[in-house]
Motif scaffolding. Structure first.
Motif, mmCIF file in Angstrom:
data_model
loop_
_atom_site.group_PDB
_atom_site.id
_atom_site.type_symbol
_atom_site.label_atom_id
_atom_site.label_comp_id
_atom_site.label_asym_id
_atom_site.label_seq_id
_atom_site.Cartn_x
_atom_site.Cartn_y
_atom_site.Cartn_z
ATOM 1 N N CYS A 23 41.719 -26.072 64.608
ATOM 2 C CA CYS A 23 40.510 -26.809 65.007
ATOM 3 C C CYS A 23 40.718 -28.313 65.027
ATOM 4 O O CYS A 23 39.817 -29.043 65.433
ATOM 5 C CB CYS A 23 39.355 -26.506 64.044
ATOM 6 S SG CYS A 23 38.856 -24.794 63.973
ATOM 7 N N LYS A 74 28.535 -16.731 70.066
ATOM 8 C CA LYS A 74 29.735 -17.230 69.399
ATOM 9 C C LYS A 74 30.967 -17.223 70.308
ATOM 10 O O LYS A 74 31.643 -18.237 70.455
ATOM 11 C CB LYS A 74 30.023 -16.418 68.136
ATOM 12 C CG LYS A 74 31.272 -16.871 67.431
ATOM 13 C CD LYS A 74 31.622 -15.965 66.270
ATOM 14 C CE LYS A 74 32.944 -16.416 65.691
ATOM 15 N NZ LYS A 74 33.590 -15.406 64.921
ATOM 16 N N GLU A 75 31.276 -16.080 70.916
ATOM 17 C CA GLU A 75 32.477 -15.984 71.754
ATOM 18 C C GLU A 75 32.396 -16.925 72.955
ATOM 19 O O GLU A 75 33.371 -17.575 73.299
ATOM 20 C CB GLU A 75 32.724 -14.540 72.212
ATOM 21 C CG GLU A 75 33.294 -13.641 71.132
ATOM 22 C CD GLU A 75 32.264 -13.203 70.088
ATOM 23 O OE1 GLU A 75 31.044 -13.198 70.399
ATOM 24 O OE2 GLU A 75 32.678 -12.896 68.960
ATOM 25 N N LEU A 76 31.241 -16.973 73.590
ATOM 26 C CA LEU A 76 31.074 -17.851 74.743
ATOM 27 C C LEU A 76 31.267 -19.307 74.349
ATOM 28 O O LEU A 76 32.005 -20.047 75.009
ATOM 29 C CB LEU A 76 29.680 -17.656 75.374
ATOM 30 C CG LEU A 76 29.351 -18.578 76.544
ATOM 31 C CD1 LEU A 76 30.243 -18.273 77.737
ATOM 32 C CD2 LEU A 76 27.881 -18.456 76.917
ATOM 33 N N HIS A 123 32.671 -20.653 71.434
ATOM 34 C CA HIS A 123 33.958 -20.964 70.812
ATOM 35 C C HIS A 123 35.146 -20.738 71.743
ATOM 36 O O HIS A 123 36.092 -21.523 71.756
ATOM 37 C CB HIS A 123 34.141 -20.145 69.531
ATOM 38 C CG HIS A 123 35.398 -20.479 68.797
ATOM 39 N ND1 HIS A 123 36.591 -19.836 69.036
ATOM 40 C CD2 HIS A 123 35.645 -21.403 67.843
ATOM 41 C CE1 HIS A 123 37.512 -20.351 68.252
ATOM 42 N NE2 HIS A 123 36.975 -21.304 67.517
ATOM 43 N N ASP A 124 35.109 -19.668 72.525
ATOM 44 C CA ASP A 124 36.277 -19.286 73.316
ATOM 45 C C ASP A 124 36.253 -19.778 74.761
ATOM 46 O O ASP A 124 37.295 -19.787 75.415
ATOM 47 C CB ASP A 124 36.429 -17.761 73.326
ATOM 48 C CG ASP A 124 36.621 -17.192 71.926
ATOM 49 O OD1 ASP A 124 36.977 -17.950 71.011
ATOM 50 O OD2 ASP A 124 36.397 -15.978 71.744
ATOM 51 N N VAL A 125 35.073 -20.176 75.265
ATOM 52 C CA VAL A 125 34.987 -20.572 76.671
ATOM 53 C C VAL A 125 34.474 -22.005 76.827
ATOM 54 O O VAL A 125 35.182 -22.875 77.347
ATOM 55 C CB VAL A 125 34.083 -19.600 77.473
ATOM 56 C CG1 VAL A 125 33.973 -20.041 78.919
ATOM 57 C CG2 VAL A 125 34.616 -18.173 77.390
ATOM 58 N N PRO A 141 36.485 -24.983 74.602
ATOM 59 C CA PRO A 141 37.840 -25.237 75.102
ATOM 60 C C PRO A 141 37.826 -25.810 76.524
ATOM 61 O O PRO A 141 38.624 -26.692 76.851
ATOM 62 C CB PRO A 141 38.503 -23.856 75.084
ATOM 63 C CG PRO A 141 37.763 -23.106 74.042
ATOM 64 C CD PRO A 141 36.346 -23.597 74.136
#
Length: 186
Positions: A92, A148-150, A152-154, A157
């Motif tokens: 992070c 969360k996934e959207l 943190h991961d998309v 970034p």
């Protein structure tokens, strides 16, 4: 073969400079990380600073937050309104992004003065943006935990790599003078 190398000299020079700097800085960073014992959950100094700055920014925005060392991982827990919503780990701290950014700028270096100044400003921008990203991610995870996934991961970034890409484009078109470089080699 010599003609092929001469035709693509600029690209090959860029590639060699990029790879040498990138691999060297990655090696130095790995050596730096190797000083910390992850078996005992020791957190590196850069990640620790990112956690502290994240806390400072949350408090600056008058948010109830606590950053505490994770008891069983080399990480920090982010408690937001007394809820554990996120953790800050080595990945992070955006240092690998900073190495990637810097490697590209060095590979497309202009004068040393301009190159160092642009790297300094770019690193500060990326570092600050990353802290702001963690703060926004903390808010997002608290208020929209199903995303969360959207987030943190998309989304985040995409934002940080998007800014790096814009900085690269800005560098190439504003400060790097390709015509001068070509004329110097002739």
């Amino acid at each position: 073969m010599k003609q092929l190398v001469n035709e693509h000299r600029s690209f090959l020079l860029f590639l060699v400079k990029f790879l040498v700097f990138y691999l060297s800085m990655t090696g130095v960073y790995s050596f730096f990380l190797g000083q910390y014992n992850t078996q005992t959950n020791e957190v590196d100094a850069i990640t620790t600073d990112v956690a502290k700055r994240t806390y400072d920014l949350l408090v600056f925005f008058n948010q109830e937050a606590v950053i505490q060392k994770h008891p069983s991982q080399p990480a920090y827990k982010v408690l937001f309104h007394q809820n554990y919503v996120a953790r800050i780990v080595e990945g992070c701290n955006a240092f690998s992004v900073i190495i990637l950014f810097t490697s590209f700028i060095v590979a497309f270096s202009s004068t040393w003065k301009k190159t160092i100044a642009f790297i300094f400003v770019g690193v500060l921008l990326i570092y600050g943006l990353n802290i702001f990203r963690i703060v926004l991610l903390t808010l997002g995870l608290f208020y929209y935990p199903k995303s969360k996934e959207l987030l943190h991961d998309v989304v985040f970034p995409l934002v940080i790599y998007g800014v790096v890409f814009v900085l690269w484009i800005f560098w190439v078109f504003k400060f790097y003078n390709a015509k001068t470089k070509v004329n110097e080699t002739e």
